[in-house]
Design a protein around this motif. Structure first.
Motif, mmCIF file in Angstrom:
data_model
loop_
_atom_site.group_PDB
_atom_site.id
_atom_site.type_symbol
_atom_site.label_atom_id
_atom_site.label_comp_id
_atom_site.label_asym_id
_atom_site.label_seq_id
_atom_site.Cartn_x
_atom_site.Cartn_y
_atom_site.Cartn_z
ATOM 1 N N VAL A 57 0.859 -1.099 0.103
ATOM 2 C CA VAL A 57 0.047 -0.045 -0.173
ATOM 3 C C VAL A 57 0.910 1.156 0.029
ATOM 4 O O VAL A 57 1.765 1.383 0.948
ATOM 5 C CB VAL A 57 -0.929 0.123 1.219
ATOM 6 C CG1 VAL A 57 -1.792 1.296 1.463
ATOM 7 C CG2 VAL A 57 -1.928 -1.088 1.144
ATOM 8 N N ILE A 58 0.609 2.003 -1.046
ATOM 9 C CA ILE A 58 1.634 3.206 -1.252
ATOM 10 C C ILE A 58 0.981 4.546 -0.612
ATOM 11 O O ILE A 58 1.572 5.337 0.148
ATOM 12 C CB ILE A 58 2.007 3.508 -2.683
ATOM 13 C CG1 ILE A 58 2.822 2.397 -3.329
ATOM 14 C CG2 ILE A 58 2.398 4.851 -2.910
ATOM 15 C CD1 ILE A 58 2.962 2.163 -4.678
ATOM 16 N N ALA A 59 -0.612 4.597 -0.774
ATOM 17 C CA ALA A 59 -1.392 5.694 -0.218
ATOM 18 C C ALA A 59 -2.652 5.117 0.332
ATOM 19 O O ALA A 59 -2.983 4.047 -0.450
ATOM 20 C CB ALA A 59 -1.375 6.766 -1.225
ATOM 21 N N TYR A 60 -3.317 5.800 1.226
ATOM 22 C CA TYR A 60 -4.331 5.145 1.645
ATOM 23 C C TYR A 60 -5.190 6.209 2.450
ATOM 24 O O TYR A 60 -4.770 6.950 3.116
ATOM 25 C CB TYR A 60 -4.226 4.020 2.927
ATOM 26 C CG TYR A 60 -5.294 3.663 3.545
ATOM 27 C CD1 TYR A 60 -6.362 2.692 3.034
ATOM 28 C CD2 TYR A 60 -5.720 4.005 4.708
ATOM 29 C CE1 TYR A 60 -7.560 2.159 3.712
ATOM 30 C CE2 TYR A 60 -6.686 3.580 5.442
ATOM 31 C CZ TYR A 60 -7.834 2.800 4.962
ATOM 32 O OH TYR A 60 -8.843 2.452 5.688
ATOM 33 N N CYS A 61 -6.529 5.910 2.433
ATOM 34 C CA CYS A 61 -7.493 6.781 3.259
ATOM 35 C C CYS A 61 -8.912 5.998 3.442
ATOM 36 O O CYS A 61 -9.154 5.036 2.545
ATOM 37 C CB CYS A 61 -7.694 8.236 2.814
ATOM 38 S SG CYS A 61 -8.708 8.368 1.296
ATOM 39 N N ARG A 62 -9.611 6.590 4.114
ATOM 40 C CA ARG A 62 -10.925 5.745 4.488
ATOM 41 C C ARG A 62 -12.204 6.769 4.363
ATOM 42 O O ARG A 62 -11.871 7.962 4.865
ATOM 43 C CB ARG A 62 -11.338 5.004 5.708
ATOM 44 C CG ARG A 62 -11.084 5.532 6.957
ATOM 45 C CD ARG A 62 -10.972 4.691 8.168
ATOM 46 N NE ARG A 62 -11.279 5.249 9.434
ATOM 47 C CZ ARG A 62 -11.121 4.665 10.527
ATOM 48 N NH1 ARG A 62 -11.310 3.507 10.693
ATOM 49 N NH2 ARG A 62 -11.457 5.531 11.774
ATOM 50 N N LEU A 63 -13.031 6.683 3.496
ATOM 51 C CA LEU A 63 -14.192 7.458 3.492
ATOM 52 C C LEU A 63 -15.315 7.029 4.142
ATOM 53 O O LEU A 63 -15.847 6.125 4.197
ATOM 54 C CB LEU A 63 -14.531 7.512 1.889
ATOM 55 C CG LEU A 63 -13.399 7.777 0.966
ATOM 56 C CD1 LEU A 63 -13.915 7.573 -0.419
ATOM 57 C CD2 LEU A 63 -12.754 9.045 1.149
ATOM 58 N N LEU A 64 -15.687 7.822 5.227
ATOM 59 C CA LEU A 64 -16.717 7.575 6.101
ATOM 60 C C LEU A 64 -18.013 8.390 5.867
ATOM 61 O O LEU A 64 -18.113 9.482 5.545
ATOM 62 C CB LEU A 64 -16.112 7.985 7.919
ATOM 63 C CG LEU A 64 -14.961 7.040 8.180
ATOM 64 C CD1 LEU A 64 -14.418 7.814 9.235
ATOM 65 C CD2 LEU A 64 -15.379 5.734 8.159
ATOM 66 N N PRO A 65 -19.086 7.347 5.928
ATOM 67 C CA PRO A 65 -20.501 8.134 5.763
ATOM 68 C C PRO A 65 -20.934 8.922 6.834
ATOM 69 O O PRO A 65 -20.122 9.322 7.773
ATOM 70 C CB PRO A 65 -21.394 6.936 5.597
ATOM 71 C CG PRO A 65 -20.813 5.583 6.066
ATOM 72 C CD PRO A 65 -19.211 6.174 6.185
#
Length: 147
Positions: A57-65
């Motif tokens: 994994v080079i870049a990551y984020c999570r999108l939260l409702p």
């Protein structure tokens, strides 16, 4: 390199392991911040991440409702793997996250930004909407972006 956007239940075991490993490496080990990295929000999130041919994994984020972290949707756990920094992956990641949320017709996005990164987020239209505060011993500020 390959960008992925997946719900929690569609992540492979290998993808989940790679995501959790880099998150612990950055947020717990690198930032010397022992805190509960696994917070049950992952199950509700969309996971946006860039991998290379080795599956790193080079870049990551999570999108939260809405109504998970804030009444607005949120972007969290934003990171670039330390081995791949200074190559604009952070800018690319955040733009992709905003594109996804724009496609979903989200009008407002709220984040908790590490204070030293507030200018980075401001360059994408986020504005500070709280006083600085300490979260797990690290200075943060809430920021809001309206479309």
């Amino acid at each position: 390199m390959n960008w992925n956007l997946k719900a929690f239940d569609t992540l492979s075991v290998q993808e989940l392991y790679a995501i959790l490993k880099v998150r612990v490496d950055v947020f717990v080990v690198e930032q010397n911040c022992p805190y509960p990295e696994l917070d049950d929000k992952d199950k509700l999130a969309q996971h946006l991440f860039l991998t290379n041919e080795k599956g790193e994994v080079i870049a990551y984020c999570r999108l939260l409702p809405q109504n998970v972290s804030f009444k607005e949707v949120s972007i969290g756990r934003v990171l670039v793997n330390p081995n791949f920094r200074k190559q604009d992956f952070g800018r690319e990641l955040l733009q992709k996250a905003l594109d996804v949320l724009n496609e979903q017709k989200e009008r407002a996005i709220k984040i908790e930004a590490q204070y030293y990164l507030r200018n980075f987020y401001a360059s994408f239209g986020f504005e500070e909407c709280s006083e600085p505060f300490l979260e797990d011993g690290i200075k943060h500020v809430e920021m809001l972006r309206k479309n």
